[in-house]
Scaffold this active site. Structure first.
Site, short mmCIF file in Angstrom:
data_model
loop_
_atom_site.label_atom_id
_atom_site.label_comp_id
_atom_site.label_asym_id
_atom_site.label_seq_id
_atom_site.Cartn_x
_atom_site.Cartn_y
_atom_site.Cartn_z
N LYS A 7 4.92 -84.75 -0.59
CA LYS A 7 5.19 -83.79 0.49
C LYS A 7 4.11 -83.91 1.55
O LYS A 7 2.95 -84.21 1.25
CB LYS A 7 5.17 -82.34 -0.05
CG LYS A 7 6.03 -81.41 0.76
CD LYS A 7 7.50 -81.59 0.42
CE LYS A 7 8.43 -80.76 1.24
NZ LYS A 7 9.83 -80.91 0.83
N GLY A 24 19.71 -71.42 9.03
CA GLY A 24 19.14 -72.62 9.66
C GLY A 24 19.89 -73.87 9.27
O GLY A 24 21.10 -73.85 9.04
P1 NAI Z 1 15.29 -74.01 8.92
O1 NAI Z 1 13.94 -73.83 9.49
O2 NAI Z 1 16.26 -74.91 9.60
O3 NAI Z 1 16.02 -72.59 8.76
C1 NAI Z 1 15.40 -71.45 8.28
C2 NAI Z 1 16.13 -70.26 8.89
O4 NAI Z 1 15.64 -69.08 8.29
C3 NAI Z 1 15.93 -70.14 10.39
O5 NAI Z 1 17.18 -69.92 11.03
C4 NAI Z 1 15.02 -68.92 10.53
O6 NAI Z 1 15.25 -68.18 11.71
C5 NAI Z 1 15.42 -68.13 9.32
N1 NAI Z 1 14.41 -67.20 8.83
C6 NAI Z 1 13.08 -67.34 8.76
N2 NAI Z 1 12.50 -66.26 8.24
C7 NAI Z 1 13.50 -65.41 7.94
C8 NAI Z 1 13.54 -64.12 7.38
N3 NAI Z 1 12.44 -63.48 7.01
N4 NAI Z 1 14.76 -63.53 7.23
C9 NAI Z 1 15.89 -64.15 7.60
N5 NAI Z 1 15.89 -65.38 8.14
C10 NAI Z 1 14.72 -65.99 8.32
O7 NAI Z 1 15.05 -74.46 7.40
P2 NAI Z 1 16.03 -75.23 6.44
O8 NAI Z 1 15.84 -76.69 6.56
O9 NAI Z 1 17.39 -74.64 6.57
O10 NAI Z 1 15.42 -74.84 5.01
C11 NAI Z 1 15.57 -73.53 4.48
C12 NAI Z 1 14.92 -73.50 3.10
O11 NAI Z 1 15.53 -74.48 2.25
C13 NAI Z 1 13.42 -73.82 3.11
O12 NAI Z 1 12.78 -73.07 2.12
C14 NAI Z 1 13.37 -75.29 2.74
O13 NAI Z 1 12.16 -75.65 2.12
C15 NAI Z 1 14.52 -75.35 1.74
N6 NAI Z 1 15.08 -76.67 1.60
C16 NAI Z 1 15.55 -77.34 2.67
C17 NAI Z 1 16.11 -78.59 2.52
C18 NAI Z 1 16.71 -79.34 3.67
O14 NAI Z 1 17.44 -80.30 3.40
N7 NAI Z 1 16.48 -78.92 4.92
C19 NAI Z 1 16.14 -79.26 1.21
C20 NAI Z 1 15.67 -78.42 0.11
C21 NAI Z 1 15.13 -77.20 0.33
#
Ligand code: NAI
Length: 370
Positions: free
Chosen positions: A96, A193
């Site tokens: 990471k 997201g």
């Molecule tokens: P992202 O940054 O695209 O989306 C996160 C979303 O959560 C954003 O729309 C943001 O506004 C919202 N957010 C942040 N704090 C919040 C809160 N307190 N309440 C409600 N909404 C809130 O991130 P992504 O890529 O969608 O990842 C989300 C989670 O999934 C992370 O924990 C990441 O580590 C995990 N993950 C992501 C993967 C991927 O392929 N992108 C793979 C495996 C895990």
């Protein structure tokens, strides 16, 4: 030492015992700090395990309060990537990058420099997206290294959408445990997201009743318009909503001592990494009969998608990702037999495979890498 404990230690004194813990007991193969103040680069790279093959793991870009929290995050996330590889028997391990958002950071230059660094590892580490890393950042990495899951025609496609497909299959498996289907399932989806949005689309299309939360008002309005989703009131914490499944798809740590007594869901399954603040919270969920889908299993669709593209030269078919549901069902079955928390069962299985790996750490010959 468990990376969770390390995190606690890191927020305390940075002394020799911490360094011993990091370099000794935690069994990370490689930890590096990258700094170049001229462009605002400040990052920690953690490579946990490569005895089965290259390390896979994305770049998390976050406004860390310092390198200590970045290190703690990188360690926890890299270890989880190793568990994901092991549980799927993928010949690879975990790594990471925790990249600090710094004032005046020259984003393009930072990602390109990171690309230079990853390229000189020669294929020991293959990277991709994580929270805070956008498509443009991946393309900047791709200008300098071959070892990144590009979002364009030269890459596997959308890692986040593959993650969403896996989480959807996981929620289907959870629904079966609850003697329900997706139609009519009440889901609290936190975070719309890169993963949460396509997950919400799938759930809505299959007839789930969604309540959603996000920090971005426009996404919320779109979810209400397009899916008929209910919007969570600002003063209500998402974990407390009464529902069948709570799907955390924002940041980790949402099941903690603070939220445990207030949890309103029968089950928890989402994409967020490190949903449980610590292992004790998992034991408490089990004691209360709240079904927990171990995050490193349910969110492993993106890893499967990116790693298999890199190792086999082609993206796996959707059925391969959707099989996460079957894997989860086996974990739930074993957890019932053992009367143990599902994440404990899944971790033990993955850890066994990692410990059985006898090959030396993976240092590829430059010419041998695709
Ligand atoms: P992202 O940054 O695209 O989306 C996160 C979303 O959560 C954003 O729309 C943001 O506004 C919202 N957010 C942040 N704090 C919040 C809160 N307190 N309440 C409600 N909404 C809130 O991130 P992504 O890529 O969608 O990842 C989300 C989670 O999934 C992370 O924990 C990441 O580590 C995990 N993950 C992501 C993967 C991927 O392929 N992108 C793979 C495996 C895990």
């Amino acid at each position: 030492m468990d990376p969770e404990k390390l995190e606690t230690t890191i927020s305390g004194a940075m002394d020799a015992s911490l360094i011993d813990a990091v370099l000794g007991e935690a069994e990370f193969e490689q930890i590096e700090i990258l700094r170049e103040p001229e462009i605002g680069l400040s990052a920690v790279v953690a490579i946990h395990h490569t005895r089965l093959g290259p390390a896979f793991g994305g770049v998390r870009c976050h406004p860390y309060s310092g390198l200590g929290p970045a290190l703690a995050d990188a360690l926890r996330l890299a270890r989880h990537m190793s568990l994901k590889c092991a549980i799927h028997e993928i010949p690879g391990g975990g790594g990471k990058v925790a990249l600090c958002v710094t004032p005046g950071m020259d984003r393009g230059a930072v990602y390109r420099r990171l690309g230079d660094y990853i390229e000189q590892l020669g294929g020991r580490f293959y990277t991709g997206p994580d929270t805070g890393t956008q498509e443009a950042d991946l393309l900047a990495l791709g200008e300098r290294t071959r070892f990144v899951a590009r979002p364009d025609a030269h890459g596997p496609g959308s890692i986040a959408e593959a993650t969403a497909l896996g989480v959807f299959a996981g929620i289907e498996a959870v629904a079966r445990e609850l003697d329900q289907g997706i139609a009519g399932l009440r889901v609290m989806l936190q975070g719309l997201g890169a993963v949460g949005w396509p997950l919400g689309e799938r759930l809505a299309a299959a007839g789930a009743e969604l309540t959603v939360s996000d920090l971005d008002q426009r996404r919320l309005e779109r979810a209400a318009d397009e899916w008929g989703a209910e919007l969570l009131a600002h003063d209500v914490p998402a974990p407390t909503v009464s529902c069948d499944v709570f799907a955390p798809c924002a940041l980790g740590g949402v099941v903690s001592d603070d939220t445990l007594p207030l949890l309103g869901a029968s089950a928890i399954a989402g994409s967020a990494n490190n949903v449980l603040a610590d292992a004790r919270c998992g034991r408490e969920l089990h004691r209360r009969g709240i079904l927990f889908a171990p995050d490193f299993v349910v969110n492993s669709g993106g890893l499967l998608f990116g790693a298999l593209f890199h190792l086999e030269g082609a993206s796996p078919p959707p059925e391969r990702i959707a099989a996460i549901g079957d894997l989860l069902a086996r974990v739930f079955f074993e957890a019932t037999v053992q009367d143990a928390p599902p994440e404990q069962v899944a971790e033990a299985l993955a850890a066994q495979r990692l410990q059985a790996a006898k090959a030396p750490p993976f240092f590829p010959q430059r010419d041998a890498v695709p």
